[in-house]
Design a protein around this motif. Structure first.
Motif, short mmCIF file in Angstrom:
data_model
loop_
_atom_site.label_atom_id
_atom_site.label_comp_id
_atom_site.label_asym_id
_atom_site.label_seq_id
_atom_site.Cartn_x
_atom_site.Cartn_y
_atom_site.Cartn_z
N GLY A 468 -5.65 -1.51 11.69
CA GLY A 468 -5.99 -0.10 11.84
C GLY A 468 -7.15 0.23 10.92
N GLU A 469 -7.51 1.50 10.84
CA GLU A 469 -8.64 1.91 10.00
C GLU A 469 -8.28 3.17 9.22
OE1 GLU A 469 -12.74 1.23 11.87
OE2 GLU A 469 -11.41 1.35 13.62
N LEU A 470 -8.72 3.20 7.96
CA LEU A 470 -8.51 4.33 7.08
C LEU A 470 -9.76 4.49 6.22
CD1 LEU A 470 -6.65 6.53 5.80
CD2 LEU A 470 -5.86 4.75 4.22
N TYR A 471 -10.42 5.65 6.35
CA TYR A 471 -11.67 5.86 5.62
C TYR A 471 -11.63 7.17 4.85
CZ TYR A 471 -13.41 2.23 8.76
OH TYR A 471 -13.58 1.05 9.44
N TRP A 484 -7.32 0.49 5.04
CA TRP A 484 -6.06 0.32 5.75
C TRP A 484 -5.11 -0.64 5.02
CZ3 TRP A 484 -3.66 2.37 10.02
CH2 TRP A 484 -2.62 1.63 10.60
N ASP A 485 -5.61 -1.78 4.57
CA ASP A 485 -4.77 -2.79 3.94
C ASP A 485 -4.81 -2.74 2.42
OD1 ASP A 485 -3.75 -4.06 6.28
OD2 ASP A 485 -5.68 -5.07 6.57
N ASP A 486 -5.45 -1.73 1.87
CA ASP A 486 -5.56 -1.60 0.41
C ASP A 486 -4.27 -0.97 -0.14
OD1 ASP A 486 -6.17 -0.91 -2.23
OD2 ASP A 486 -8.29 -0.60 -1.76
N PRO A 487 -3.49 -1.71 -0.96
CA PRO A 487 -2.22 -1.17 -1.45
C PRO A 487 -2.39 0.11 -2.27
CG PRO A 487 -2.82 -3.21 -2.59
CD PRO A 487 -3.74 -3.09 -1.43
N GLU A 488 -3.56 0.31 -2.85
CA GLU A 488 -3.79 1.53 -3.62
C GLU A 488 -3.75 2.78 -2.75
OE1 GLU A 488 -7.29 3.48 -6.45
OE2 GLU A 488 -7.33 1.34 -5.97
N PHE A 489 -3.98 2.59 -1.44
CA PHE A 489 -4.02 3.73 -0.52
C PHE A 489 -2.85 3.72 0.46
CE2 PHE A 489 -8.27 3.06 -2.07
CZ PHE A 489 -8.71 4.34 -2.36
N ALA A 490 -1.79 2.98 0.13
CA ALA A 490 -0.63 2.89 1.01
C ALA A 490 0.03 4.25 1.21
CB ALA A 490 0.38 1.89 0.46
N ASP A 491 0.13 5.04 0.13
CA ASP A 491 0.74 6.36 0.25
C ASP A 491 -0.09 7.28 1.14
OD1 ASP A 491 2.81 5.56 -1.36
OD2 ASP A 491 2.06 6.54 -3.18
N THR A 492 -1.41 7.19 1.01
CA THR A 492 -2.30 8.01 1.85
C THR A 492 -2.14 7.61 3.31
OG1 THR A 492 -3.91 8.23 0.07
CG2 THR A 492 -4.69 8.64 2.31
N ARG A 493 -2.11 6.31 3.55
CA ARG A 493 -1.93 5.83 4.94
C ARG A 493 -0.60 6.32 5.50
NH1 ARG A 493 -1.50 -0.63 6.48
NH2 ARG A 493 -0.12 -0.37 8.27
N ALA A 494 0.47 6.26 4.72
CA ALA A 494 1.78 6.69 5.19
C ALA A 494 1.80 8.19 5.48
CB ALA A 494 2.85 6.33 4.16
#
Length: 518
Positions: A468-471, A484-494
């Motif tokens: 997926g993509e997250l920017y 998308w795969d950066d653990p630092e942004f897992a909460d944002t992705r969720a």
């Protein structure tokens, strides 16, 4: 004149947000569209419901997303049972007209193909395909204008233009046969040129014979004829350009030089190219052409610049036509009571990451398009709005301005409060749909994509895929560092995935409303 305003909606095709002078483009000249902006509000964050012609045009007409109105991808149709906001205006006393491209029904003469694996009943819905032939070539094979059954999705008057550029058909092609019979024999005939970008064609026709100026003249004539109308007017003027093939006629062909244009984001800028982009790169390096000429493809720097120059020529030709339409509006005496709206149905990669055209990779170059709302009743102009808005919001906004109640099931919301800078009424996010008929560009099955765009983030999820993509839109406006795969942004992705899920759950048709609870 009535108390209700007239509306003049001008729509272009495959036109990026940033390819207007008023939106900061350093090269392309659009003084007449800029003049609309100087008298109105320009939206900086207006996104399509779907970055594809037919689904998004149906969303414009209904205020509903493709999943709900049923025109999911090109080649489908908007059901004739579907109400449009133009139907509502007409029922509310408006005289309605569509001049130019409609594209609510298939226009390439094909029917639904037979399936080898079909049972005795092939589809979930019974559809009479003969009811959806009003934009197909056989209707316009003669010289005399075809009388399209009216009203057509709410329009009292229709002057139909199908396809694009020198291939344009519909009432335009019939007019071409009557007015320029030699051109009509072979409108795809081209003059010699030194451009090498695929689909570049220098038309062998006068500028006045081209579809853009045909629409200009029909729109100006209609506004003149309706000057004394006792009914309020809704007039939709829709240009098939800018769009491939790249074929501006006459002086517009060499109005711009490829050397004038700078490239933006390149393929090499992406830290980890997502699957669709990496697949197109692999095809480009292998010399594999796209499976269809409507599919996006990667191109060389020279080809990108050539496509930009020819696209700019098409845009300036439209701008000249818009100037004449606005002059006709002024001459009609109705301009002081007319809301003028300028927009496009979707964008074009047009060099973004070395790509051309559009496809199943969600980028702001194809999802973010111009929207200008110029209302003579609003004197606080010019203005810019940063409010998030969607294609589905245009219908309820026009109806709100006309003082007419929309039908049940409309999913958009009026953005008129954004014109008054009332933040309490603005969207927190917009959703964009993409549905494909074929598996391509690295997708394992026909793409089913949903993107959620907020002030700060863009999240893109493709059904059945593991990526997926997250920017971060603020820190990474070019969208080249996928989190998308950066653990630092897992909460944002969720959190954003949960918001997107809410949007997807809301894609249930609320019409018709139940008369009895049980």
């Amino acid at each position: 004149m009535t108390d209700q305003p007239d509306f003049l909606v001008i729509m272009t095709d495959q036109h990026r947000w940033d390819w207007l002078g008023c939106n900061g483009h350093p090269v392309v000249r659009t003084p007449n569209i800029d003049r609309i902006a100087s008298r109105g509000t320009s939206f900086d964050q207006y996104f399509v419901a779907s970055p594809v012609c037919m689904p998004n045009r149906a969303s414009f007409m209904t205020g509903r997303f493709p999943t709900v109105h049923g025109l999911r991808y090109n080649g489908c149709h908007l059901p004739i049972e579907a109400h449009t906001f133009v139907d509502v205006l007409r029922a509310g006393g408006y005289r309605t007209a569509a001049i130019g491209k409609s594209h609510l029904q298939p226009m390439i003469g094909r029917k639904v193909p037979e399936r080898d694996d079909a049972g005795p009943i092939a589809e979930a819905w019974a559809v009479d395909e003969s009811l959806y032939e009003e934009e197909q070539p056989k209707r316009y094979s003669g010289v005399d204008p075809y009388d399209i059954p009216l009203p057509y999705y709410g329009y009292d008057h229709v002057d139909m233009v199908t396809h694009h550029g020198t291939e344009a058909g519909g009432h335009y092609r019939q007019w071409l046969r009557r007015t320029y019979p030699e051109v009509a024999k072979d409108p795809m005939r081209g003059l010699p040129h030194n451009y090498t970008v695929p689909q570049a064609l220098r038309p062998d026709m006068p500028e006045d014979a081209y579809s853009t100026f045909y629409i200009r003249d029909r729109a100006a004539e209609y506004l003149k004829d309706q000057a004394g109308s006792e009914k309020p007017l809704f007039t939709f003027v829709s240009f098939p350009d800018p769009h491939h093939p790249f074929n501006p006629p006459g002086k517009y062909w060499d109005m711009y030089s490829p050397e004038e244009f700078e490239l933006g984001t390149r393929y090499a800028d992406h830290k980890v190219p997502p699957v669709p982009l990496a697949t197109l790169r692999k095809d480009y390096e292998a010399g594999t052409p796209p499976a269809a000429r409507t599919f996006s493809f990667m191109a060389s720097e020279q080809h990108l610049r050539e496509a930009m120059a020819l696209t700019a020529g098409m845009i300036t030709m439209i701008d000249d036509a818009v100037g004449e339409v606005l002059a006709a509006l002024e001459a009609s005496g109705r301009a002081d009571n007319t809301v003028v709206i300028f927009t496009s149905d979707h964008g074009d990669y047009l060099g973004d990451s070395d790509l051309l055209l559009k496809g199943p990779w969600m980028r702001e170059s194809i999802t973010r398009v111009p929207l200008i709302w110029s209302d003579p009743a609003n004197t606080a102009q010019p203005a810019r709005s940063t409010a998030l808005a969607s294609t589905v919001d245009i219908a309820p906004s026009i109806l709100a301005r006309a003082g007419i109640t929309p039908f049940n099931g409309m999913q958009g919301r009026s953005f008129l409060p954004a014109l008054c800078a009332d933040p309490a009424e603005l969207r927190h996010d917009v959703m964009v749909e993409y549905n494909d008929a074929n598996a391509r560009q690295g997708y394992r099955s026909p793409a089913r994509i949903r993107a959620l765009i907020t002030e700060d983030w863009t999240l893109t999820v493709a059904g059945g895929e593991t990526w997926g993509e997250l920017y971060d839109r603020k820190a990474d406006p070019q969208n080249i560092d996928n989190k998308w795969d950066d653990p630092e942004f897992a909460d944002t992705r969720a959190r954003l995935t949960e918001c997107l899920l809410d949007c997807v759950i809301a894609q249930m048709d609320e019409s018709p409303k139940a008369v009895h609870p049980a």
